[in-house]
Design an enzyme around this catalytic site. Structure first.
Site, short mmCIF file in Angstrom:
data_model
loop_
_atom_site.label_atom_id
_atom_site.label_comp_id
_atom_site.label_asym_id
_atom_site.label_seq_id
_atom_site.Cartn_x
_atom_site.Cartn_y
_atom_site.Cartn_z
N GLU A 65 -1.33 -5.24 8.93
CA GLU A 65 -0.49 -4.57 9.92
C GLU A 65 -1.08 -4.77 11.31
OE1 GLU A 65 0.27 -0.49 8.95
OE2 GLU A 65 1.00 -0.99 6.94
N GLU A 125 9.37 -3.90 10.63
CA GLU A 125 9.80 -2.63 10.03
C GLU A 125 10.35 -1.67 11.10
OE1 GLU A 125 7.05 -0.88 7.28
OE2 GLU A 125 8.19 0.98 7.12
N ASP A 135 0.85 -1.20 0.00
CA ASP A 135 0.00 0.00 0.00
C ASP A 135 0.88 1.26 0.00
OD1 ASP A 135 0.83 -0.18 2.63
OD2 ASP A 135 -1.16 0.03 3.52
N SER A 136 2.21 1.06 -0.03
CA SER A 136 3.14 2.16 -0.30
C SER A 136 2.81 2.80 -1.64
CB SER A 136 4.59 1.65 -0.29
OG SER A 136 4.72 0.50 -1.10
N LYS A 151 -1.22 -9.31 3.40
CA LYS A 151 -0.46 -8.77 4.53
C LYS A 151 -1.33 -7.80 5.33
CE LYS A 151 3.26 -5.86 4.04
NZ LYS A 151 2.85 -4.64 4.77
#
Ligand code: KIV
Length: 263
Positions: free
Chosen positions: A114, A181, A45-46, A112
């Site tokens: 978070e 991260e 989603d970057s 993925k």
């Protein structure tokens, strides 16, 4: 390189061979990234930042993610394709199931999410229904407003203990992979050696099982880059050369260096 599956990554972890993940958002780059030997592609989603020009990933929608996942998967890469579940697309288990279905039907091999403990039940439900999950701990960019900026996480003993515990919980819940991260290298190394599942680091030092970078960052295209980014276009005369240099550097242990890590 044949088709990469989660079993390939499990075997690489067991043998100590580092694997590579690079973000891609379209078919051309997905093909190139697969051809240079990156085992995994992250439709991150970057894309909200590097494609859409936002200053965070929060505006990205599930429709955006499904569209870019379809574009990537049309290249039929050898790499395992992981697609990000965007902000607020998994706030309940039912919502996660419906939205993860869209990404899997767009061609992803894994989704993925978070977060950690709060997602355990959701992770278990997804996996039980055939949707493999990669979890993401440490600096989780969708929570940038809670953190008060893109800041290194896990630096206090309490925060480190909590990330350690959450990593074990998401593994027990059924996650197949974990992204760590922007956390201290020692903490990331401890978690990677403690977990059975492969761990991918970004700004998490050299002792994780794999490394991921946003493609635009490693190609030197981004204006503001964090300290863990190296410009792999230096000395290269093609994009393929830059991407291959990143793959080679991860595999040889030349990346990340001390200057890219946090303590
Ligand atoms: O969205 C993304 O590209 C990511 C990576 C930075 C891990 O989540």
């Amino acid at each position: 390189m044949g088709k990469i599956t989660i079993s390939t990554l499990d075997k690489m972890k067991a043998s100590g061979e580092k694997f590579v993940c690079i973000t891609a958002y379209d078919a051309t780059f997905a093909r190139i990234i697969s051809d240079v030997g990156a085992e995994t592609i992250l439709v991150g989603d970057s894309l909200g930042m590097v494609l859409q020009g936002h200053d965070s990933t929060i505006p990205v929608t599930i429709e955006d993610m499904a569209y870019h996942t379809r574009c990537v998967c049309r290249a039929n890469p050898q790499s395992l394709v992981i697609a990000d579940m965007p902000f607020m697309s998994y706030s309940s288990t039912d919502q996660a199931m419906a939205n993860a279905t869209l990404l899997m039907q767009a061609g992803a091999h894994m989704v993925k999410l978070e977060g950690g403990t709060r997602l355990s039940a959701t992770i278990t439900s997804l996996v039980e229904r055939g949707i493999p999950v990669c979890a993401h701990l440490g600096l989780t960019p969708q929570s940038v407003n809670v953190f008060g900026g893109f800041k290194v996480q896990g630096r206090t003993p309490k925060a480190a203990k909590s990330i350690r515990a959450e990593a074990v919980e998401i593994q027990d819940a059924g996650a197949s992979l974990l992204v760590l991260e922007c956390i201290p290298a020692g903490l990331a190394g401890d978690i990677s050696s403690k977990l059975d599942i492969p761990v991918i680091g970004i700004g998490a030092g050299r002792d994780t099982d794999g490394q991921v970078l946003v493609m635009h960052d490693l190609l030197g295209l981004s204006t503001h880059t964090p300290r863990f980014v190296e410009n792999f276009m230096t000395g290269q005369d093609s994009i393929q050369g830059g991407l291959r240099a990143f793959v080679d550097a991860v595999k040889s242990g030349a990346y990340p260096k001390d200057e890219h890590t946090y303590v």
